[in-house]
Design a protein around this motif. Sequence first.
Motif, PDB file in Angstrom:
ATOM      1  N   ARG A  40       0.775  -1.128   0.057  1.00 45.64           N
ATOM      2  CA  ARG A  40      -0.035  -0.076  -0.069  1.00 45.64           C
ATOM      3  C   ARG A  40       1.026   1.256   0.128  1.00 45.64           C
ATOM      4  O   ARG A  40       1.929   1.351   0.653  1.00 45.64           O
ATOM      5  CB  ARG A  40      -0.821  -0.041   1.213  1.00 45.64           C
ATOM      6  N   PRO A  41       0.466   2.188  -0.739  1.00 49.26           N
ATOM      7  CA  PRO A  41      -0.681   2.308  -1.613  1.00 49.26           C
ATOM      8  C   PRO A  41      -0.388   1.389  -2.950  1.00 49.26           C
ATOM      9  O   PRO A  41       0.863   1.156  -3.151  1.00 49.26           O
ATOM     10  CB  PRO A  41      -0.795   3.704  -2.033  1.00 49.26           C
ATOM     11  N   VAL A  42      -1.358   0.879  -3.582  1.00 52.69           N
ATOM     12  CA  VAL A  42      -1.273   0.078  -4.694  1.00 52.69           C
ATOM     13  C   VAL A  42      -1.024   1.051  -5.879  1.00 52.69           C
ATOM     14  O   VAL A  42      -1.863   1.814  -6.147  1.00 52.69           O
ATOM     15  CB  VAL A  42      -2.566  -0.796  -4.879  1.00 52.69           C
ATOM     16  N   ARG A  43      -0.003   0.907  -6.687  1.00 51.82           N
ATOM     17  CA  ARG A  43       0.173   1.661  -7.713  1.00 51.82           C
ATOM     18  C   ARG A  43      -0.611   1.027  -9.028  1.00 51.82           C
ATOM     19  O   ARG A  43      -0.168   0.195  -9.649  1.00 51.82           O
ATOM     20  CB  ARG A  43       1.571   1.771  -7.926  1.00 51.82           C
ATOM     21  N   VAL A  44      -1.469   2.037  -9.512  1.00 53.02           N
ATOM     22  CA  VAL A  44      -2.629   1.525 -10.384  1.00 53.02           C
ATOM     23  C   VAL A  44      -2.288   2.408 -11.493  1.00 53.02           C
ATOM     24  O   VAL A  44      -2.470   3.498 -11.706  1.00 53.02           O
ATOM     25  CB  VAL A  44      -3.939   1.500  -9.778  1.00 53.02           C
ATOM     26  N   LEU A  45      -2.358   1.598 -12.942  1.00 51.58           N
ATOM     27  CA  LEU A  45      -2.451   2.403 -14.074  1.00 51.58           C
ATOM     28  C   LEU A  45      -3.916   2.035 -14.903  1.00 51.58           C
ATOM     29  O   LEU A  45      -4.435   1.105 -14.724  1.00 51.58           O
ATOM     30  CB  LEU A  45      -1.366   1.813 -14.880  1.00 51.58           C
ATOM     31  N   SER A  46      -4.712   3.029 -15.055  1.00 51.70           N
ATOM     32  CA  SER A  46      -5.782   2.951 -15.770  1.00 51.70           C
ATOM     33  C   SER A  46      -6.173   3.761 -16.767  1.00 51.70           C
ATOM     34  O   SER A  46      -5.049   4.459 -17.081  1.00 51.70           O
ATOM     35  CB  SER A  46      -7.100   2.852 -14.863  1.00 51.70           C
ATOM     36  N   THR A  47      -7.570   4.031 -17.275  1.00 49.43           N
ATOM     37  CA  THR A  47      -7.865   5.195 -18.142  1.00 49.43           C
ATOM     38  C   THR A  47      -8.992   6.055 -17.429  1.00 49.43           C
ATOM     39  O   THR A  47      -9.415   5.580 -16.492  1.00 49.43           O
ATOM     40  CB  THR A  47      -8.224   4.542 -19.516  1.00 49.43           C
ATOM     41  N   ASP A  48      -9.405   7.235 -18.234  1.00 47.32           N
ATOM     42  CA  ASP A  48     -10.263   7.948 -17.750  1.00 47.32           C
ATOM     43  C   ASP A  48     -11.563   7.624 -18.410  1.00 47.32           C
ATOM     44  O   ASP A  48     -12.771   8.202 -18.556  1.00 47.32           O
ATOM     45  CB  ASP A  48      -9.950   9.557 -18.434  1.00 47.32           C
ATOM     46  N   GLY A 107      -6.036   6.855   0.562  1.00 43.24           N
ATOM     47  CA  GLY A 107      -4.611   6.382   0.606  1.00 43.24           C
ATOM     48  C   GLY A 107      -4.373   5.019   0.186  1.00 43.24           C
ATOM     49  O   GLY A 107      -3.067   4.602   0.294  1.00 43.24           O
ATOM     50  N   GLU A 108      -5.290   4.420  -0.399  1.00 52.21           N
ATOM     51  CA  GLU A 108      -5.095   2.908  -0.636  1.00 52.21           C
ATOM     52  C   GLU A 108      -4.505   2.722  -1.963  1.00 52.21           C
ATOM     53  O   GLU A 108      -3.572   1.541  -2.122  1.00 52.21           O
ATOM     54  CB  GLU A 108      -6.712   2.072  -0.694  1.00 52.21           C
ATOM     55  N   ILE A 109      -4.804   3.524  -2.872  1.00 54.10           N
ATOM     56  CA  ILE A 109      -3.976   3.377  -4.052  1.00 54.10           C
ATOM     57  C   ILE A 109      -3.429   4.784  -4.475  1.00 54.10           C
ATOM     58  O   ILE A 109      -3.855   5.773  -4.225  1.00 54.10           O
ATOM     59  CB  ILE A 109      -5.068   2.889  -5.453  1.00 54.10           C
ATOM     60  N   ALA A 110      -2.427   4.635  -5.621  1.00 54.42           N
ATOM     61  CA  ALA A 110      -1.868   5.729  -6.209  1.00 54.42           C
ATOM     62  C   ALA A 110      -2.205   5.527  -7.707  1.00 54.42           C
ATOM     63  O   ALA A 110      -1.781   4.618  -8.443  1.00 54.42           O
ATOM     64  CB  ALA A 110      -0.282   5.942  -6.130  1.00 54.42           C
TER      65      ALA A 110
END
Length: 393
Positions: A106-114, A131-134
């Motif tokens: 934690r925080p989980v580093r996340v990649l996504s889209t809009d 604060g759980e993910i970035a």
Amino acid sequence: MVTENQAVSLARKDLFSRALSVPDRLHMAAHSHHLWPDVTLAAQVEAWEDAAILADHKWDKALGQVYPAAQGLVARELSLPSPDSVVFAPNTHTLLAVLVSAVGRRPVRVLSTDGEFHSFRRQAQRWVEAGEIALTLVESDGPDFAERFLATAREGQFDLIFVSHVFFKSGLVFDRVWELADLARPEGPWVVVDGYHGFRAVPTDLSTVADRIFYLAGGYKYAMAGEGAAFLHAPPGFGPRPALTGWYAEFGDLEGPPGGVGYGRDAGRFLGATFDPSGLYRFVGAGRMLEAEGLTTTVVAEHVAGLRRSLLARIAAGAAGPLKDAVVLNPPGDGPQARFLALRHPSAQAWKLALAAQGVVVDVRDDVLRVGLSIYHDEADLAAFCAACGTLV
């Protein structure tokens, strides 16, 4: 049985007689809430009768027969090596929460889209606040999206990559999404593909990436089964010990620390607790119907493709009134196509309301009108739809 060539020109309204018998309704939103085929009524009744007659022992059938049948349908549809990699839950949000709980930092580093659906968008925003993910987001519009997203995934340090195969708003098909499998590792990153608008809409073969990619989808849309039958394909060795766990995850061949909490070795490690199994009954009923009738995803997609071309021609010719002024976000191309048309126009919201007043069901996302087609539509439906659109201003 319908052959692949016949299905291109033949609508199977006979399979949806009850849903299509609703008076004064033209349902053009198969991408949103797909009409239920007649067989799902029998499946729903079977679930009730099993609960009434078998009582406590209904779970012997629900988990011993219906659940494995549902797993098998998914495995065949996606060309998975084993049905044991498929786990079901009442909705995709539950599966997403369990999956993220399995990430060990934690925080989980996340990649996504809009452009992700709200079940991810809202939860991700709240996780950021907590604060759980970035969260890193890539803009999903533009012809160079695939290159931009893949480049960011390859260059960044992420624990989780979450992205749609088919985007729910624009209908964009991210056909290079499977390249992300090359990045996936049990220690991270994990690649999660939201397949809800792809499952049984776009032919999908996961045989070469099933050992590295999570795939999330469900029965509400093109699987024609309604709610309560979401599923996750989980590659072996990825996320062995979710922190959010229910007692159903104790079933089967367990592994874990001595005296600690054990988990199933297969996808059952992501299971929760008691659920309503009727959605799985409907999922199996609809899936078996599609297989028995020869209505493969390719067959239905070809039928829809013909209707989509016809509808676009009608719109361009002015037969659908002001829809000719809308921007088609997902025009026909050489690759796989979404099962709906996405039409962007400032009046999209007003058009949706005006069509609803005439009994025509479509849906809208912001300024995008979406028109979803399926095996129960034919040219007469297109003509009726365009006539209704001709009254719009």
